[in-house]
Design a protein around this motif. Structure first.
Motif, PDB file in Angstrom:
ATOM      1  N   TRP A  63       4.343   3.684 -12.790  1.00 47.43           N
ATOM      2  CA  TRP A  63       2.900   3.709 -13.016  1.00 47.43           C
ATOM      3  C   TRP A  63       2.213   2.425 -12.575  1.00 47.43           C
ATOM      4  O   TRP A  63       1.003   2.404 -12.384  1.00 47.43           O
ATOM      5  CB  TRP A  63       2.601   4.005 -14.487  1.00 47.43           C
ATOM      6  N   VAL A  64       3.001   1.351 -12.397  1.00 41.33           N
ATOM      7  CA  VAL A  64       2.423   0.130 -11.837  1.00 41.33           C
ATOM      8  C   VAL A  64       1.942   0.408 -10.409  1.00 41.33           C
ATOM      9  O   VAL A  64       0.944  -0.144  -9.949  1.00 41.33           O
ATOM     10  CB  VAL A  64       3.459  -1.015 -11.844  1.00 41.33           C
ATOM     11  N   VAL A  65       2.659   1.289  -9.701  1.00 40.59           N
ATOM     12  CA  VAL A  65       2.270   1.705  -8.356  1.00 40.59           C
ATOM     13  C   VAL A  65       1.300   2.881  -8.420  1.00 40.59           C
ATOM     14  O   VAL A  65       0.245   2.897  -7.785  1.00 40.59           O
ATOM     15  CB  VAL A  65       3.509   2.107  -7.518  1.00 40.59           C
ATOM     16  N   THR A  66       1.650   3.879  -9.256  1.00 41.66           N
ATOM     17  CA  THR A  66       0.902   5.139  -9.271  1.00 41.66           C
ATOM     18  C   THR A  66      -0.504   4.975  -9.802  1.00 41.66           C
ATOM     19  O   THR A  66      -1.430   5.648  -9.323  1.00 41.66           O
ATOM     20  CB  THR A  66       1.668   6.187 -10.099  1.00 41.66           C
ATOM     21  N   ALA A  67      -0.718   4.117 -10.798  1.00 41.43           N
ATOM     22  CA  ALA A  67      -2.067   3.937 -11.360  1.00 41.43           C
ATOM     23  C   ALA A  67      -3.033   3.484 -10.280  1.00 41.43           C
ATOM     24  O   ALA A  67      -4.196   3.917 -10.237  1.00 41.43           O
ATOM     25  CB  ALA A  67      -2.029   2.907 -12.492  1.00 41.43           C
ATOM     26  N   TYR A  68      -2.552   2.629  -9.395  1.00 37.70           N
ATOM     27  CA  TYR A  68      -3.384   2.116  -8.301  1.00 37.70           C
ATOM     28  C   TYR A  68      -3.718   3.221  -7.303  1.00 37.70           C
ATOM     29  O   TYR A  68      -4.886   3.461  -6.976  1.00 37.70           O
ATOM     30  CB  TYR A  68      -2.640   0.978  -7.604  1.00 37.70           C
ATOM     31  N   VAL A  69      -2.680   3.926  -6.837  1.00 36.63           N
ATOM     32  CA  VAL A  69      -2.886   4.970  -5.836  1.00 36.63           C
ATOM     33  C   VAL A  69      -3.682   6.134  -6.420  1.00 36.63           C
ATOM     34  O   VAL A  69      -4.517   6.735  -5.743  1.00 36.63           O
ATOM     35  CB  VAL A  69      -1.528   5.466  -5.293  1.00 36.63           C
ATOM     36  N   MET A  70      -3.423   6.442  -7.692  1.00 38.67           N
ATOM     37  CA  MET A  70      -4.083   7.564  -8.349  1.00 38.67           C
ATOM     38  C   MET A  70      -5.607   7.353  -8.396  1.00 38.67           C
ATOM     39  O   MET A  70      -6.376   8.248  -8.057  1.00 38.67           O
ATOM     40  CB  MET A  70      -3.539   7.717  -9.769  1.00 38.67           C
ATOM     41  N   MET A  71      -6.027   6.162  -8.799  1.00 37.66           N
ATOM     42  CA  MET A  71      -7.460   5.908  -8.931  1.00 37.66           C
ATOM     43  C   MET A  71      -8.133   5.700  -7.572  1.00 37.66           C
ATOM     44  O   MET A  71      -9.256   6.153  -7.350  1.00 37.66           O
ATOM     45  CB  MET A  71      -7.704   4.702  -9.829  1.00 37.66           C
ATOM     46  N   VAL A 295       5.454   5.805   3.369  1.00 36.52           N
ATOM     47  CA  VAL A 295       5.598   5.194   2.047  1.00 36.52           C
ATOM     48  C   VAL A 295       6.864   5.705   1.356  1.00 36.52           C
ATOM     49  O   VAL A 295       7.583   4.938   0.703  1.00 36.52           O
ATOM     50  CB  VAL A 295       4.351   5.468   1.182  1.00 36.52           C
ATOM     51  N   GLY A 296       7.160   6.993   1.521  1.00 30.86           N
ATOM     52  CA  GLY A 296       8.387   7.536   0.958  1.00 30.86           C
ATOM     53  C   GLY A 296       9.621   6.898   1.573  1.00 30.86           C
ATOM     54  O   GLY A 296      10.605   6.594   0.879  1.00 30.86           O
ATOM     55  N   ALA A 297       9.590   6.666   2.885  1.00 29.08           N
ATOM     56  CA  ALA A 297      10.716   6.033   3.576  1.00 29.08           C
ATOM     57  C   ALA A 297      10.910   4.590   3.119  1.00 29.08           C
ATOM     58  O   ALA A 297      12.045   4.128   2.925  1.00 29.08           O
ATOM     59  CB  ALA A 297      10.491   6.081   5.081  1.00 29.08           C
ATOM     60  N   VAL A 298       9.801   3.865   2.947  1.00 28.13           N
ATOM     61  CA  VAL A 298       9.881   2.479   2.459  1.00 28.13           C
ATOM     62  C   VAL A 298      10.486   2.454   1.053  1.00 28.13           C
ATOM     63  O   VAL A 298      11.345   1.618   0.734  1.00 28.13           O
ATOM     64  CB  VAL A 298       8.485   1.826   2.469  1.00 28.13           C
ATOM     65  N   PHE A 299      10.064   3.395   0.219  1.00 29.06           N
ATOM     66  CA  PHE A 299      10.564   3.489  -1.161  1.00 29.06           C
ATOM     67  C   PHE A 299      12.077   3.730  -1.166  1.00 29.06           C
ATOM     68  O   PHE A 299      12.838   3.014  -1.820  1.00 29.06           O
ATOM     69  CB  PHE A 299       9.834   4.626  -1.877  1.00 29.06           C
ATOM     70  N   LEU A 300      12.538   4.729  -0.414  1.00 28.05           N
ATOM     71  CA  LEU A 300      13.961   5.072  -0.385  1.00 28.05           C
ATOM     72  C   LEU A 300      14.805   3.957   0.235  1.00 28.05           C
ATOM     73  O   LEU A 300      15.886   3.627  -0.252  1.00 28.05           O
ATOM     74  CB  LEU A 300      14.178   6.368   0.400  1.00 28.05           C
ATOM     75  N   THR A 301      14.303   3.362   1.322  1.00 26.18           N
ATOM     76  CA  THR A 301      15.065   2.308   1.996  1.00 26.18           C
ATOM     77  C   THR A 301      15.166   1.061   1.127  1.00 26.18           C
ATOM     78  O   THR A 301      16.200   0.391   1.091  1.00 26.18           O
ATOM     79  CB  THR A 301      14.417   1.956   3.349  1.00 26.18           C
ATOM     80  N   GLU A 417      -4.303   7.681   0.888  1.00 24.73           N
ATOM     81  CA  GLU A 417      -3.878   7.355  -0.473  1.00 24.73           C
ATOM     82  C   GLU A 417      -3.092   8.496  -1.116  1.00 24.73           C
ATOM     83  O   GLU A 417      -2.049   8.274  -1.736  1.00 24.73           O
ATOM     84  CB  GLU A 417      -5.103   7.015  -1.340  1.00 24.73           C
ATOM     85  N   ILE A 418      -3.621   9.714  -1.001  1.00 27.30           N
ATOM     86  CA  ILE A 418      -2.917  10.857  -1.580  1.00 27.30           C
ATOM     87  C   ILE A 418      -1.591  11.071  -0.857  1.00 27.30           C
ATOM     88  O   ILE A 418      -0.583  11.439  -1.454  1.00 27.30           O
ATOM     89  CB  ILE A 418      -3.784  12.131  -1.515  1.00 27.30           C
ATOM     90  N   GLY A 419      -1.574  10.811   0.459  1.00 25.59           N
ATOM     91  CA  GLY A 419      -0.330  10.896   1.214  1.00 25.59           C
ATOM     92  C   GLY A 419       0.717   9.935   0.674  1.00 25.59           C
ATOM     93  O   GLY A 419       1.898  10.269   0.574  1.00 25.59           O
ATOM     94  N   ALA A 420       0.272   8.718   0.307  1.00 27.87           N
ATOM     95  CA  ALA A 420       1.204   7.728  -0.244  1.00 27.87           C
ATOM     96  C   ALA A 420       1.831   8.236  -1.534  1.00 27.87           C
ATOM     97  O   ALA A 420       3.050   8.124  -1.747  1.00 27.87           O
ATOM     98  CB  ALA A 420       0.468   6.408  -0.495  1.00 27.87           C
ATOM     99  N   ALA A 421       1.002   8.817  -2.402  1.00 23.71           N
ATOM    100  CA  ALA A 421       1.507   9.336  -3.675  1.00 23.71           C
ATOM    101  C   ALA A 421       2.418  10.538  -3.456  1.00 23.71           C
ATOM    102  O   ALA A 421       3.491  10.651  -4.067  1.00 23.71           O
ATOM    103  CB  ALA A 421       0.338   9.722  -4.580  1.00 23.71           C
TER     104      ALA A 421
END
Length: 484
Positions: A63-71, A295-301, A417-421
Motif C-alpha cells: 500500500w506504500v506503492v498502491t496508495a500513490y498509484v490508486m489516488m 512496472v510488473g517486470a521491474v517488480f518481478l526482477t 497510472e492504472i497500467g502501473a497498478a
C-alpha cells in the motif's frame, strides 16, 4: 499562442511549423514529471527497510506503492478537467507545491498509516501536476519543437520507472529510506520558483461549480480507486476471494454509473467527442498495456535479484542501470524511426521486441547468472519499451483542441497510472501461481511464470497497436492544436 501559428509561412518545412519557443518551460515540466514518475517505483527497493522501520506487515507493504498509484490514477481525469477550466499555470504550481509538501511529510512519517496517507496526498497532487504539465507543453510548442518535447516526455515516462529502482536502492543504502521522499523537497522547490517566473500567466474566466462535473468526478475517482484497491489485494487474498470479487463488482458498478452520468451531463468531465479520437483512445490503451508490462517486470526482477541472487538494494538498483539506458536508446531510435515509419509500425515493432525479450527472461531459473541469463533480456526489453512510449506520446494528443488539452492529457496519463497498478497486480498474480515470492526457489519459479505472462501481454498489445494505432506518418509531431 495565437491563431496565426496554424497559418505560418508556407515556405517553412512541415516539421518546422510554428514559432520557436524557449525550452525553459519544458525543463520545468519535465522536472515535475520526473518526480511524479520516479515515485511510482522509487520505494520498491526500500520496501523491506520501510517495513522494518514502521512495523508494517508484509501484506500492508504494497500500500506504500498502491496508495500513490490508486489516488493519482483515479483523480487524473479530474485533474485534467481542472487544468482546462482554471489557469494551467496556477494548477501546475499548486500541484507541484502540494506534491513537494506531501513528499516532506512522507519522510517524517512515524507509522505505516501516516506514510500511506501522505503517499495518497502525493498521488492526488500528481493528478493535478501531470495533466497540467503536459497540457502546458502541448499548448506552448508546435511543429518540430512539439514533436521533440513529446518524445522526451514519453521517454521520461518509461525511463523514470526504471531509474526509480536505482535511485531508491542508492539512497536507501547510502542514507536512509526517509531521503527517498526528502530528495523531492529541494527539486520541487527549485522547479516551483523557476516555474512561477517563466510560465506566462493565463487569464481565464471564473467557471461555475457545475462546469467541473462533480458527480462524474466522484464516481470515476471512486471507481478507479476501488479497482486498484481490488487488484492490489489479489496477491494477499487471491483472485476469487469474496473480498476481491465484491470490490471488483463495486468498481465496475461505479464505472458504469460514471459512464451514464457522462452521457447526461451538460458539461461532462470528458467531452463525448474526444472519445471518437482514435489516436487518443488507442494510444491510451497501448500506454496502459506497455506501462503494465514495464512496472510488473521491474517488480518481478527486483524480487528475483534480491531473493534469488541475494543482491543488496544498491546492487539491485545498479543492475537496472543497463535496462534504463536501453530504454533511452529505444526512445532515441523511435524518434528517428518516426520520420520514416508510422507510429503503428514503430510501436508494434517495439512490443514485438518486448514479447521476445520476456520469453528470454522467462527461461531464467534458480541457478541463473545476471550477465548470461538476465542482462540480454533486460536490454532487449528496455529497447522495446522505449520504442513504444515515444510514438504513443507523440500521436495520442493529435488533433485535441487546446480547450481540452488538459483532460486529454489526464486521460492518457490515467492509462499510465492504472497500467502501473494493473501490471503489478496481474503479473504478480500470474507469478504466484508457480511459487512463493518469499523463498529463493519459489521466487525463481514465479519469475519464469510471470514473464511468460508478460510475453503474452506484449503480444496482445502488439496486435492491438497494429490494428488500432495511426497508420499515417507523423509530419509535425502529432499535428497542431487548433485553438477555438
Amino acid at each position: 499562442m495565437s491563431e496565426t501559428h496554424a497559418h505560418h509561412s508556407r515556405a517553412t518545412v512541415d516539421d518546422e511549423q510554428g514559432p520557436r519557443r524557449s525550452w525553459a518551460l519544458l525543463v520545468v515540466a519535465l522536472a515535475a514529471q520526473i518526480l511524479v514518475v520516479l515515485d511510482i517505483s522509487v520505494v520498491n527497493t526500500a520496501l523491506p527497510t520501510i517495513g522494518r522501520a514502521l512495523d508494517l506487515a508484509g501484506g500492508d507493504l504494497q500500500w506504500v506503492v498502491t496508495a500513490y498509484v490508486m489516488m493519482s490514477g483515479g483523480a487524473l481525469l479530474l485533474g485534467g478537467r481542472i487544468s482546462d477550466l482554471l489557469s494551467r499555470r496556477g494548477v501546475f504550481l499548486t500541484g507541484l507545491g502540494l506534491f513537494t509538501v506531501a513528499s516532506l511529510v512522507s519522510g517524517v512519517a512515524e507509522t505505516g498509516p501516516q506514510l500511506i496517507a501522505a503517499r495518497a496526498v502525493q498521488g492526488l497532487s500528481a493528478a493535478l501536476l501531470t495533466p497540467s504539465a503536459l497540457s502546458l507543453i502541448t499548448t506552448t510548442y508546435s511543429g518540430a519543437q512539439r514533436k521533440a518535447a513529446l518524445a522526451i516526455w514519453g521517454a521520461v515516462g518509461s525511463l523514470g520507472v526504471a531509474a526509480g529502482v536505482l535511485v531508491g536502492g542508492a539512497i536507501t543504502t547510502w542514507t536512509s529510506w526517509q531521503f527517498i521522499f526528502w530528495v523531492n523537497g529541494p527539486i520541487g522547490l527549485v522547479a516551483l520558483v523557476v516555474g512561477s517566473r517563466i510560465i506566462a500567466k493565463d487569464a481565464v474566466s471564473r467557471p461555475s461549480l457545475s462546469a467541473f462535473d462533480i458527480p462524474g468526478a466522484v464516481t470515476v475517482i471512486a471507481g478507479l480507486a476501488t479497482l486498484v484497491y481490488a487488484l492490489g489485494g489479489t496477491a494477499t487474498h487471491g483472485w476469487w476471494s469474496v473480498r476481491t470479487v465484491v470490490t471488483l463488482a463495486v468498481a465496475v458498478s461505479l464505472l458504469i454509473v460514471f459512464l451514464r452520468i457522462e452521457r447526461r451531463a451538460a458539461k461532462p468531465l470528458f467531452p463525448p467527442h474526444v472519445w471518437k479520437l482514435d489516436s487518443l483512445v488507442s494510444g491510451t490503451a497501448v500506454m496502459l498495456g506497455v506501462t503494465g508490462i514495464l512496472v510488473g517486470a521491474v517488480f518481478l526482477t527486483s524480487i528475483f535479484l534480491q531473493t534469488v541472487l541475494g543482491y543488496s538494494a544498491l546492487r539491485t538498483g545498479i543492475a537496472f542501470l543497463p535496462f534504463a539506458l536501453a530504454i533511452t536508446v529505444g526512445a532515441v531510435l523511435a524518434k528517428h524511426l518516426l520520420a520514416h515509419l508510422s507510429p503503428r509500425t514503430v510501436a508494434t515493432a517495439g512490443l514485438a521486441v518486448v514479447a521476445v525479450a520476456s520469453g528470454v527472461l522467462a527461461m531464467a531459473g534458480a541457478d541463473a547468472h545476471y550477465a548470461a541469463d538476465l542482462l540480454p533480456g533486460l536490454l532487449a526489453s528496455g529497447l522495446g519499451v522505449g520504442m513504444v512510449f515515444v510514438p504513443v506520446s507523440v500521436t495520442s494528443l493529435s488533433g485535441i483542441p487546446a480547450s481540452h488539452a488538459g483532460v486529454a492529457s489526464g486521460f492518457l496519463m490515467t492509462g499510465h497510472e492504472i497500467g502501473a497498478a494493473l501490471g503489478v497486480a496481474v503479473l504478480s498474480a500470474i507469478a504466484s501461481t508457480a511459487g512463493s515470492l518469499v523463498s529463493a526457489q519459489g521466487a525463481a519459479d514465479a519469475f519464469s511464470r510471470g514473464f511468460v505472462g508478460a510475453a503474452a501481454m506484449a503480444a496482445v498489445v502488439a496486435v492491438f497497436a497494429l490494428v488500432r494505432m495511426p497508420a499515417a506518418r507523423v509530419a509535425d509531431g502529432g499535428g497542431h492544436l487548433h485553438l477555438h
